[in-house]
Design a protein around this motif. Structure first.
Motif, PDB file in Angstrom:
ATOM      1  N   ASN A   2       0.886  -1.227  -0.028  1.00  0.00           N
ATOM      2  CA  ASN A   2      -0.033  -0.068  -0.157  1.00  0.00           C
ATOM      3  C   ASN A   2       0.800   1.335  -0.091  1.00  0.00           C
ATOM      4  OD1 ASN A   2       0.825   0.434   2.628  1.00  0.00           O
ATOM      5  ND2 ASN A   2      -1.071  -0.493   3.521  1.00  0.00           N
ATOM      6  N   ALA A  18       0.568   5.033  -1.322  1.00  0.00           N
ATOM      7  CA  ALA A  18       0.502   6.100  -0.407  1.00  0.00           C
ATOM      8  C   ALA A  18       1.552   7.313  -0.789  1.00  0.00           C
ATOM      9  CB  ALA A  18       0.972   5.478   1.082  1.00  0.00           C
ATOM     10  N   ALA A  26      -6.486   1.072  -1.425  1.00  0.00           N
ATOM     11  CA  ALA A  26      -5.655   2.305  -1.036  1.00  0.00           C
ATOM     12  C   ALA A  26      -5.972   3.522  -1.611  1.00  0.00           C
ATOM     13  CB  ALA A  26      -4.316   1.865  -1.173  1.00  0.00           C
ATOM     14  N   ALA A  65      -7.387   6.886   0.007  1.00  0.00           N
ATOM     15  CA  ALA A  65      -6.790   8.102  -0.228  1.00  0.00           C
ATOM     16  C   ALA A  65      -7.566   9.243  -0.546  1.00  0.00           C
ATOM     17  CB  ALA A  65      -5.482   7.975  -1.091  1.00  0.00           C
ATOM     18  N   TRP A  85      -4.741   9.943   3.137  1.00  0.00           N
ATOM     19  CA  TRP A  85      -3.841   8.764   2.950  1.00  0.00           C
ATOM     20  C   TRP A  85      -3.713   8.259   4.341  1.00  0.00           C
ATOM     21  CZ3 TRP A  85       0.358   9.379   6.190  1.00  0.00           C
ATOM     22  CH2 TRP A  85       0.709  10.767   6.673  1.00  0.00           C
ATOM     23  N   ILE A 126      -4.896   4.693   4.760  1.00  0.00           N
ATOM     24  CA  ILE A 126      -4.583   3.428   4.239  1.00  0.00           C
ATOM     25  C   ILE A 126      -3.797   2.604   5.186  1.00  0.00           C
ATOM     26  CG2 ILE A 126      -2.691   2.765   2.417  1.00  0.00           C
ATOM     27  CD1 ILE A 126      -3.131   5.441   0.839  1.00  0.00           C
ATOM     28  N   SER A 127      -3.050   3.220   6.061  1.00  0.00           N
ATOM     29  CA  SER A 127      -2.165   2.739   7.185  1.00  0.00           C
ATOM     30  C   SER A 127      -3.294   1.963   8.018  1.00  0.00           C
ATOM     31  CB  SER A 127      -1.124   3.431   7.658  1.00  0.00           C
ATOM     32  OG  SER A 127      -0.258   3.998   6.908  1.00  0.00           O
TER      33      SER A 127
END
Length: 492
Positions: A37, A41, A175, A179, A185, A188-189
């Motif tokens: 990802n 990102a 992702a 985002a 963004w 995403i994590s």
């Protein structure tokens, strides 16, 4: 009717071995998202659109700095693979894979805070630590070797490995969508961390190292798996000495290594650079980038099942030997993308649609590598599949970490199409060379060093495979007008 056939009649069509393959599928998908990802990102963090509330920060990172971020994961991954293979052998795949995924997921959740404090260098550190937790490939190889009867190895193994293709799609499309949403963004994590943590709970409850340790397995299925493994292991002692000399002097191992490294170079080129290429050269926005970045990997995922069905028929009907099947599929996985990448070099700047079609095809057809070369470690040595897979993964990850660095040198401006032509041309050359080596020296025959030293002494010389290798040119067709070229390895 043989004893094995009688046992098969009593075994349920869907059993615990299928559940283990399903858990491996999910685990591989989750770990692939945690791994890949970052490629979406870094685009969103530098060139992306601000979230709806306007509070998501953007960073002014150079192409070189982004290449460091993308490659840092593979530095840790390359160091982890070989020890992971040993740990799987020592402690079992369940514990090793659980802790690796758990820590990687927690690190993913901390990414946003780390970048806010120390910028791209902190991102590199987090990615490096996540790479050290990437123990998926050795664990999956060992787990499949412990759970898959020989007759179902290709089917169950290929299904488990399609989790990688599912993870690619989620990493690119999911992702990108996250985002471009209000989460920005940072989402995403967080979403990747949640995916991994859910898998950890399921794996802890339902995973088992072997059929003998499983709590919910039926007697018939347990007898089938345990009996098959005993036959394939030739009643090996529980603790076998690792045949380091045999592994490091094995020509088929080096042939497989070349094929895996070539595949890694080509696939990593697309995995890490496709969002940047589509954004820079084709000028796609974040949402369109997500769709077209994911499309090749969606085709790759679908093609995995197509390849699997065809392989199942070819092996069941005995129309093709396992070695011939591995080489055919590896050729498709390496030479087809190589040809398409060469075509990309000559496509004109205004042919956006053709570029997207070629990029999609180059990635989509490469899923043949799952059946072609990825399962070949289990063929060469069922007893040491985890060790062999760890060794392979360590070296292929060196290719994966070099790829972004090489691209970072070759591509100084992501909008310059001629710089990307060099990238695709280089990848095509690597893919072509890797397959040539595998065609000549690769095999699916279990190697003598798979057995213990005591078992090797029991083998008569004529029982050892690959004593004689010869190239045959034989007439082909009923009229005798055609010829076929075959490389045969036979015993006298």
């Amino acid at each position: 009717m043989t004893d094995t056939e009688e046992v098969y009649e009593k075994v349920p069509r869907l059993g615990l071995r299928h559940l283990q393959a399903g858990l491996l599928f999910y685990g591989l998908a989750a770990n692939t998202v945690l791994q890949l990802n970052v490629n979406v990102a870094v685009v969103a963090m530098t060139n992306g659109t601000r979230s709806n509330d306007g509070n998501t920060p953007l960073y002014d990172w150079t192409e070189t700095q982004k290449s460091y971020i993308q490659s840092s994961y593979y530095w840790g991954c390359a160091l982890a693979q070989f020890p992971a293979g040993y740990l799987c052998k020592r402690f079992g795949s369940k514990a090793v894979l659980f802790w690796g995924t758990l820590v990687s997921s927690l690190l993913s959740a901390l990414t946003t805070h780390a970048v806010a404090v120390a910028g791209w260098k902190a991102y590199c550190v987090v990615r490096l630590l996540q790479g050290l937790c990437q123990v998926t490939w050795p664990c999956i190889h060992q787990h499949l070797a412990n759970w898959c009867p020989t007759a179902e190895r290709t089917r169950l193994g290929a299904f488990a490995y399609t989790g990688f293709d599912c993870g690619n799609v989620l990493a690119m499309y999911g992702a990108g969508m996250v985002a471009s949403s209000s989460l920005g963004w940072p989402g995403i994590s967080y979403s990747a961390a949640g995916l991994g943590l859910v898998w950890c709970v399921l794996w802890l409850l339902l995973g088992a190292n072997t059929a003998g340790e499983a709590r919910f397995i039926g007697k018939a299925e347990k007898s089938l798996i345990v009996g098959d493994l005993r036959r394939s292991e030739s009643k090996e002692p529980k603790k076998m000495e690792i045949p380091w000399r045999g592994i490091f002097t094995s020509v088929p191992v080096y042939a497989l290594l070349c094929a895996r490294c070539a595949d890694s170079w080509g696939l990593t080129t697309m995995q890490t650079q496709l969002p940047s290429y589509l954004s820079g050269v084709l000028g796609l926005d974040m949402r369109s980038n997500a769709v077209y970045s994911a499309l090749p990997f969606l085709l790759m995922w679908v093609m995995c099942y197509v390849y699997l069905v065809i392989a199942d028929v070819l092996l069941h009907k005995k129309w093709m030997s396992l070695t011939a099947l591995r080489k055919t599929y590896t050729s498709i996985a390496l030479w087809a993308p190589a040809s398409i990448m060469l075509a990309l070099v000559f496509v004109g700047e205004g042919q956006q649609t053709l570029v997207l079609v070629l990029v999609t095809l180059s990635v989509g057809v490469s899923s043949a590598a799952t059946i072609g070369s990825e399962l070949n470690t289990i063929d060469l040595s069922p007893n040491h599949a985890g060790i062999l897979a760890g060794l392979m993964s360590s070296l292929t990850n060196l290719m994966a970490l070099l790829t972004p660095l090489v691209v970072g040198v070759l591509v100084t401006d992501s909008r310059e199409r001629n710089q990307w032509q060099v990238v695709f041309g280089l990848a095509a050359g690597v893919l072509f060379a890797g397959n040539v080596i595998f065609l000549i020296w690769g095999t699916a025959v279990t190697q003598p060093w798979n057995e213990s030293k005591e078992s090797q002494r029991e083998l008569e010389p004529e029982e050892k495979p690959f004593q004689h290798t010869k190239l045959e040119i034989a007439p082909e067709g009923s009229d005798g007008n055609g010829v076929s070229l075959r490389l045969n390895c036979t015993s006298p």
